[in-house]
Design an enzyme around this catalytic site. Structure first.
Site, PDB file in Angstrom:
ATOM      1  N   PRO A  98       0.781  -1.388   0.122  1.00 20.77           N
ATOM      2  CA  PRO A  98       0.191   0.036   0.215  1.00 20.77           C
ATOM      3  C   PRO A  98       0.836   1.329  -0.101  1.00 20.77           C
ATOM      4  O   PRO A  98       1.915   1.230   0.423  1.00 20.77           O
ATOM      5  CB  PRO A  98      -0.775  -0.165   1.325  1.00 20.77           C
ATOM      6  CG  PRO A  98      -0.112  -0.907   2.221  1.00 20.77           C
ATOM      7  CD  PRO A  98       0.687  -1.865   1.278  1.00 20.77           C
ATOM      8  N   ASP A 116      13.624   2.909 -11.332  1.00 20.92           N
ATOM      9  CA  ASP A 116      14.841   3.235 -11.342  1.00 20.92           C
ATOM     10  C   ASP A 116      15.791   2.508 -10.846  1.00 20.92           C
ATOM     11  O   ASP A 116      16.759   1.965 -11.108  1.00 20.92           O
ATOM     12  CB  ASP A 116      15.014   4.678 -11.018  1.00 20.92           C
ATOM     13  CG  ASP A 116      14.244   5.743 -11.718  1.00 20.92           C
ATOM     14  OD1 ASP A 116      14.041   5.731 -12.791  1.00 20.92           O
ATOM     15  OD2 ASP A 116      13.647   6.692 -11.127  1.00 20.92           O
TER      16      ASP A 116
END
Length: 343
Positions: A230, A238
């Site tokens: 969540p 990245d």
């Protein structure tokens, strides 16, 4: 002598996205990293307030030329990420061509950062430049939206997904394609290999990762999944791309019998990225309630610090996860499973 990575992507002073999410993990894996920043910002865009500048094509070319003149551009691996405009991206494309000419064995992971969730957040004129760059790459790591954008194929069923992956391999000559953080749409869930489907169950509360390799004759596809966490986190793609670059064709990488080098590298990148995210989420849950209030666009607009506090508490815990990245702390592996009937 350690290998050298040339990283060409964004930079932020605070937090962990772009190069800040990629360079430290690669150094933990033993790579020397040379970094060229395509933007220099105070923080990532999720804060909604930032300052800084973009690096234009002339500035990028000046850096490339000076490094070449000083014989400092000799990477064995190349990683490119966020590049906001077509002129700057063209300068990176030209340099990638030179690097590949100098070293045909260069391992190049290209993350075609263009947008997400149906929204493009770079200039649209980068799209044709990225298409020109695809044949240079060893591995590309687009998200779901970027696959749709590059191939002009809405991914609404298995036929469309097969067509898009085939297009990237056969039309654009990309040997390895990795798509991560894929929502488990019902049509996708129904087509998964049984080993993945059994793990996911009927909840669908997982994200899928697909790794596809092409050797001019056959397309070999593997799939893996991780439970959703969540909250909103930046820099995850990245980090994943950097770890994938670090593990792909690494002498330290164990490749199980029957697996591909790509699937094995993806398994490592997926395992460590998810473990870092878990550590980040655990830390965010220890913060005072005012720093972890749920997203509410109206309340965030009234009080910008409400959003900023939330973003600040969810920056990746990279330094605190270096034992995970280096492998000195064992974490449960996220296996990639052969998708027998994908194509």
């Amino acid at each position: 002598m350690s290998e050298r990575v040339l990283s060409i992507q964004s930079h932020v002073a605070f937090g962990y996205v772009g190069g800040k999410a990629a360079i430290f993990p690669l150094q933990c894996l033993g790579y020397d990293v040379d970094a060229i920043n395509t933007v220099n910002f105070s923080n990532h865009a999720g804060y909604r307030r930032s300052g800084g500048t973009k690096t234009n094509a002339e500035e990028l070319k000046a850096m490339f030329d000076a490094m070449e003149a000083n014989e400092l551009l000799r990477p064995s691996r190349l990683l490119t990420g966020y590049i906001p405009g077509a002129e700057a991206l063209s300068a990176v494309h030209n340099q990638a061509v030179k690097l590949k000419h100098h070293n045909p064995d260069l391992i190049y992971v290209l993350d075609p950062v263009m947008g997400d969730a149906g929204r493009i957040y770079v200039a649209e004129d980068v799209i044709p430049v990225y298409r020109k760059m695809l044949p240079l790459a060893t591995v590309i790591t687009p998200n779901w939206f970027e696959v749709e954008t590059l191939t002009e194929t809405p991914l609404v069923n298995m036929g469309a997904l097969r067509s898009a992956i085939s297009t990237l391999h056969k039309e654009y000559q990309v040997p390895n394609v990795v798509v991560s953080s894929i929502p488990l749409y019902p049509w996708l869930l129904a087509a998964l290999p049984s080993a993945i489907a059994d793990l996911v169950g009927k909840s669908g509360e997982h994200l899928l990762c697909i790794a596809s390799s092409y050797d001019s004759q056959d397309i070999s596809v593997y799939a893996g999944c991780v439970p959703t966490i969540p909250g909103y986190f930046s820099g995850v793609g990245d980090l994943f791309s950097a770890l994938l670059l670090g593990f792909y064709n690494s002498p330290s990488l164990h490749i199980p019998a029957g697996a591909t080098p790509l699937a094995s590298a993806v398994s490592q990148a997926l395992t460590k990225t998810h473990a870092v995210l878990c550590k980040t989420h655990e830390y965010s849950e220890t913060l005072p309630e005012i720093e972890r209030l749920a997203t509410d666009d109206e309340k965030d607009a009234e009080d910008p610090m409400r959003r900023i506090r939330r973003m600040r508490g969810r920056e990746l815990r990279l330094v605190q996860s270096q034992d995970i990245i280096r492998g000195t702390k064992a974490v449960a592996p996220r296996d990639m499973v052969k998708w027998q009937n994908f194509i």
